[in-house]
Design a protein around this motif. Sequence first.
Motif, PDB file in Angstrom:
ATOM      1  N   SER A 213       0.918  -1.180  -0.058  1.00 19.70           N
ATOM      2  CA  SER A 213       0.130   0.033   0.057  1.00 19.70           C
ATOM      3  C   SER A 213       0.848   1.206  -0.014  1.00 19.70           C
ATOM      4  CB  SER A 213      -1.065   0.034   1.344  1.00 19.70           C
ATOM      5  OG  SER A 213      -0.405  -0.192   2.446  1.00 19.70           O
ATOM      6  N   LEU A 214       2.143   1.015   0.440  1.00 22.09           N
ATOM      7  CA  LEU A 214       3.165   2.369   0.201  1.00 22.09           C
ATOM      8  C   LEU A 214       4.650   1.575   0.307  1.00 22.09           C
ATOM      9  CD1 LEU A 214       3.671   5.268   1.070  1.00 22.09           C
ATOM     10  CD2 LEU A 214       4.337   4.457   3.256  1.00 22.09           C
ATOM     11  N   MET A 215       5.255   2.193  -0.437  1.00 23.66           N
ATOM     12  CA  MET A 215       6.901   1.701  -0.618  1.00 23.66           C
ATOM     13  C   MET A 215       7.465   2.738  -1.070  1.00 23.66           C
ATOM     14  SD  MET A 215       8.375  -1.821  -2.356  1.00 23.66           S
ATOM     15  CE  MET A 215       8.705  -1.311  -4.088  1.00 23.66           C
ATOM     16  N   ARG A 216       8.818   2.790  -0.142  1.00 25.07           N
ATOM     17  CA  ARG A 216       9.415   4.079  -0.633  1.00 25.07           C
ATOM     18  C   ARG A 216      11.033   3.412  -0.495  1.00 25.07           C
ATOM     19  NH1 ARG A 216       7.218   7.477   4.563  1.00 25.07           N
ATOM     20  NH2 ARG A 216       8.930   6.564   6.108  1.00 25.07           N
ATOM     21  N   GLU A 217      12.152   4.217  -0.870  1.00 22.39           N
ATOM     22  CA  GLU A 217      13.412   3.798  -0.862  1.00 22.39           C
ATOM     23  C   GLU A 217      14.071   4.001   0.292  1.00 22.39           C
ATOM     24  OE1 GLU A 217      15.490   6.161  -3.840  1.00 22.39           O
ATOM     25  OE2 GLU A 217      14.575   5.420  -5.379  1.00 22.39           O
ATOM     26  N   ALA A 218      15.081   3.210   0.795  1.00 24.59           N
ATOM     27  CA  ALA A 218      15.752   3.288   2.075  1.00 24.59           C
ATOM     28  C   ALA A 218      16.980   3.118   2.181  1.00 24.59           C
ATOM     29  CB  ALA A 218      14.793   2.168   3.131  1.00 24.59           C
ATOM     30  N   GLY A 219      17.602   3.658   1.190  1.00 24.60           N
ATOM     31  CA  GLY A 219      19.018   3.632   0.762  1.00 24.60           C
ATOM     32  C   GLY A 219      19.744   2.417   0.246  1.00 24.60           C
ATOM     33  N   THR A 220      21.026   2.260   0.718  1.00 27.38           N
ATOM     34  CA  THR A 220      21.941   1.032  -0.237  1.00 27.38           C
ATOM     35  C   THR A 220      22.597   0.615   1.073  1.00 27.38           C
ATOM     36  OG1 THR A 220      23.407   2.433  -1.142  1.00 27.38           O
ATOM     37  CG2 THR A 220      21.560   1.858  -2.549  1.00 27.38           C
ATOM     38  N   VAL A 221      23.125  -0.568   0.776  1.00 33.89           N
ATOM     39  CA  VAL A 221      24.160  -1.581   1.394  1.00 33.89           C
ATOM     40  C   VAL A 221      24.777  -2.093   0.796  1.00 33.89           C
ATOM     41  CG1 VAL A 221      22.480  -3.139   2.479  1.00 33.89           C
ATOM     42  CG2 VAL A 221      24.595  -2.628   3.552  1.00 33.89           C
TER      43      VAL A 221
ATOM     44  N   GLN B 135      27.935 -11.207  -3.234  1.00 28.49           N
ATOM     45  CA  GLN B 135      28.480  -9.877  -3.459  1.00 28.49           C
ATOM     46  C   GLN B 135      27.362  -8.983  -4.075  1.00 28.49           C
ATOM     47  OE1 GLN B 135      31.414  -8.596  -2.653  1.00 28.49           O
ATOM     48  NE2 GLN B 135      33.130 -10.502  -2.939  1.00 28.49           N
ATOM     49  N   GLU B 136      26.996  -8.174  -3.141  1.00 28.71           N
ATOM     50  CA  GLU B 136      25.762  -7.677  -3.722  1.00 28.71           C
ATOM     51  C   GLU B 136      25.674  -5.888  -3.402  1.00 28.71           C
ATOM     52  OE1 GLU B 136      22.214 -10.459  -4.122  1.00 28.71           O
ATOM     53  OE2 GLU B 136      22.176  -9.467  -2.169  1.00 28.71           O
ATOM     54  N   TYR B 137      25.144  -5.009  -4.148  1.00 33.37           N
ATOM     55  CA  TYR B 137      25.138  -3.763  -3.912  1.00 33.37           C
ATOM     56  C   TYR B 137      23.566  -3.623  -3.854  1.00 33.37           C
ATOM     57  CZ  TYR B 137      25.472   1.484  -4.689  1.00 33.37           C
ATOM     58  OH  TYR B 137      25.100   2.750  -4.153  1.00 33.37           O
ATOM     59  N   ASN B 138      22.962  -3.492  -2.561  1.00 30.86           N
ATOM     60  CA  ASN B 138      21.596  -3.813  -2.332  1.00 30.86           C
ATOM     61  C   ASN B 138      20.942  -2.585  -2.209  1.00 30.86           C
ATOM     62  OD1 ASN B 138      19.123  -4.767  -1.135  1.00 30.86           O
ATOM     63  ND2 ASN B 138      20.266  -6.619  -0.865  1.00 30.86           N
ATOM     64  N   HIS B 139      19.607  -2.347  -2.978  1.00 34.20           N
ATOM     65  CA  HIS B 139      18.924  -1.219  -2.894  1.00 34.20           C
ATOM     66  C   HIS B 139      17.700  -1.649  -1.981  1.00 34.20           C
ATOM     67  CE1 HIS B 139      20.432   1.232  -6.203  1.00 34.20           C
ATOM     68  NE2 HIS B 139      20.954  -0.115  -6.469  1.00 34.20           N
ATOM     69  N   LEU B 140      17.385  -0.849  -0.513  1.00 34.71           N
ATOM     70  CA  LEU B 140      16.472  -0.981   0.223  1.00 34.71           C
ATOM     71  C   LEU B 140      15.148  -0.514   0.106  1.00 34.71           C
ATOM     72  CD1 LEU B 140      19.140  -0.909   3.175  1.00 34.71           C
ATOM     73  CD2 LEU B 140      18.415  -3.026   1.992  1.00 34.71           C
ATOM     74  N   PHE B 141      14.184  -1.113   0.450  1.00 35.63           N
ATOM     75  CA  PHE B 141      12.778  -0.561   0.212  1.00 35.63           C
ATOM     76  C   PHE B 141      11.949  -0.764   1.613  1.00 35.63           C
ATOM     77  CE2 PHE B 141      14.434  -1.246  -3.904  1.00 35.63           C
ATOM     78  CZ  PHE B 141      14.270   0.259  -4.593  1.00 35.63           C
ATOM     79  N   VAL B 142      11.350  -0.125   1.960  1.00 35.35           N
ATOM     80  CA  VAL B 142      10.423  -0.265   3.271  1.00 35.35           C
ATOM     81  C   VAL B 142       8.999   0.293   2.854  1.00 35.35           C
ATOM     82  CG1 VAL B 142      12.336  -0.048   4.908  1.00 35.35           C
ATOM     83  CG2 VAL B 142      10.934   1.989   4.368  1.00 35.35           C
ATOM     84  N   GLY B 143       7.957  -0.557   3.491  1.00 32.69           N
ATOM     85  CA  GLY B 143       6.567   0.135   3.024  1.00 32.69           C
ATOM     86  C   GLY B 143       5.591  -0.721   4.000  1.00 32.69           C
ATOM     87  N   THR B 144       4.466  -0.491   3.630  1.00 30.73           N
ATOM     88  CA  THR B 144       3.297  -1.047   4.335  1.00 30.73           C
ATOM     89  C   THR B 144       2.479  -1.954   3.399  1.00 30.73           C
ATOM     90  OG1 THR B 144       1.779   0.879   3.960  1.00 30.73           O
ATOM     91  CG2 THR B 144       2.831   0.942   5.998  1.00 30.73           C
ATOM     92  N   VAL B 145       1.667  -2.890   4.236  1.00 33.36           N
ATOM     93  CA  VAL B 145       0.844  -3.945   3.296  1.00 33.36           C
ATOM     94  C   VAL B 145      -0.141  -4.122   4.210  1.00 33.36           C
ATOM     95  CG1 VAL B 145       2.128  -5.893   4.493  1.00 33.36           C
ATOM     96  CG2 VAL B 145       0.720  -5.997   2.222  1.00 33.36           C
ATOM     97  N   ARG B 146      -1.220  -4.242   3.675  1.00 33.97           N
ATOM     98  CA  ARG B 146      -2.718  -4.263   4.027  1.00 33.97           C
ATOM     99  C   ARG B 146      -3.497  -5.471   3.749  1.00 33.97           C
ATOM    100  NH1 ARG B 146      -2.690   1.421   4.013  1.00 33.97           N
ATOM    101  NH2 ARG B 146      -2.414   2.212   6.108  1.00 33.97           N
ATOM    102  N   ALA B 147      -2.869  -6.317   2.592  1.00 33.29           N
ATOM    103  CA  ALA B 147      -3.547  -7.380   1.912  1.00 33.29           C
ATOM    104  C   ALA B 147      -2.880  -8.723   2.467  1.00 33.29           C
ATOM    105  CB  ALA B 147      -3.269  -7.568   0.441  1.00 33.29           C
ATOM    106  N   GLU B 148      -3.428  -9.790   2.778  1.00 33.26           N
ATOM    107  CA  GLU B 148      -2.811 -11.040   3.133  1.00 33.26           C
ATOM    108  C   GLU B 148      -2.045 -11.501   1.738  1.00 33.26           C
ATOM    109  OE1 GLU B 148      -2.610 -12.930   6.217  1.00 33.26           O
ATOM    110  OE2 GLU B 148      -3.666 -11.094   6.991  1.00 33.26           O
ATOM    111  N   PRO B 149      -0.880 -12.243   2.344  1.00 29.64           N
ATOM    112  CA  PRO B 149      -0.279 -12.788   1.233  1.00 29.64           C
ATOM    113  C   PRO B 149      -0.887 -13.865   0.492  1.00 29.64           C
ATOM    114  CG  PRO B 149       1.255 -12.551   3.080  1.00 29.64           C
ATOM    115  CD  PRO B 149      -0.325 -12.092   3.590  1.00 29.64           C
ATOM    116  N   SER B 150      -0.555 -14.331  -0.607  1.00 26.92           N
ATOM    117  CA  SER B 150      -0.714 -15.437  -1.233  1.00 26.92           C
ATOM    118  C   SER B 150       0.476 -16.059  -2.223  1.00 26.92           C
ATOM    119  CB  SER B 150      -1.943 -15.216  -2.429  1.00 26.92           C
ATOM    120  OG  SER B 150      -2.455 -16.393  -3.108  1.00 26.92           O
ATOM    121  N   PRO B 151       1.334 -16.602  -1.270  1.00 29.03           N
ATOM    122  CA  PRO B 151       2.662 -16.945  -1.790  1.00 29.03           C
ATOM    123  C   PRO B 151       2.603 -18.054  -3.074  1.00 29.03           C
ATOM    124  CG  PRO B 151       2.708 -17.304   0.542  1.00 29.03           C
ATOM    125  CD  PRO B 151       1.216 -17.095   0.056  1.00 29.03           C
ATOM    126  N   ASP B 152       3.508 -17.723  -3.811  1.00 25.56           N
ATOM    127  CA  ASP B 152       3.893 -18.727  -4.828  1.00 25.56           C
ATOM    128  C   ASP B 152       4.732 -19.857  -4.215  1.00 25.56           C
ATOM    129  OD1 ASP B 152       5.004 -20.330  -7.021  1.00 25.56           O
ATOM    130  OD2 ASP B 152       5.789 -18.490  -8.090  1.00 25.56           O
TER     131      ASP B 152
END
Length: 202
Positions: A114-122, A136-153
């Motif tokens: 429902s919301l997701m935004r950038e949170a830097g890199t590590v 060996q990763e240059y990782n882009h971080l994202f944080v956010g909110t969710v209101r739906a129940e997961p339906s995983p693959d």
Amino acid sequence: MPITSATGRSAGSAPVPADATAEPIMLELVDENGRTIGTAEKVSAHLAPGRLHRAFSVFLLDDAGRLLLQQRALGKYHSPGVWSNTCCGHPYPGEPPFVAAARRTGEELGLAPSLMREAGTVRYNHPDPASGLVEQEYNHLFVGTVRAEPSPDPEEIAETAFVTPGELAGLLEKHPFSAWFTTVLDAARPAIRELTGDAAGW
């Protein structure tokens, strides 16, 4: 310690992991500043000593401030059966990390933040003792909110759970987590605290 789990489907082990024999997936190689310098096939980029490549990690929380975790499916070629953050992956070459993070969250968990935004890199270098592969990763971080129940693959995820910080601490003591989990969580904590107002104690 009680953990509120989302409905997940079991994923059985396979003699040959499907994602290791599928059409080769190309990753974006980067330098230490995150600048693109080429491409490499996904599995080869993870063979020791590893090649630095672009990745992303997503942390989604519900309205109560609980973090959505996933347990990786047993058929995964890399880190099968371990717990990790909401979603991790690699952008296709040329694909913006935000777009890739939203795409894989939908593909793996069957939901949209429902919301997701950038949170830097590590940037990190994490060997996985169980498989011998290296992150060996240059990782882009994202944080956010969710209101739906997961339906995983089930080919990607064996189980999901929403956890408080205390419940996460208990899981870390009892269950294996991905080699990169603590690194990406610690890097994302400031953004998680900003998102939640630190009401949940992250």
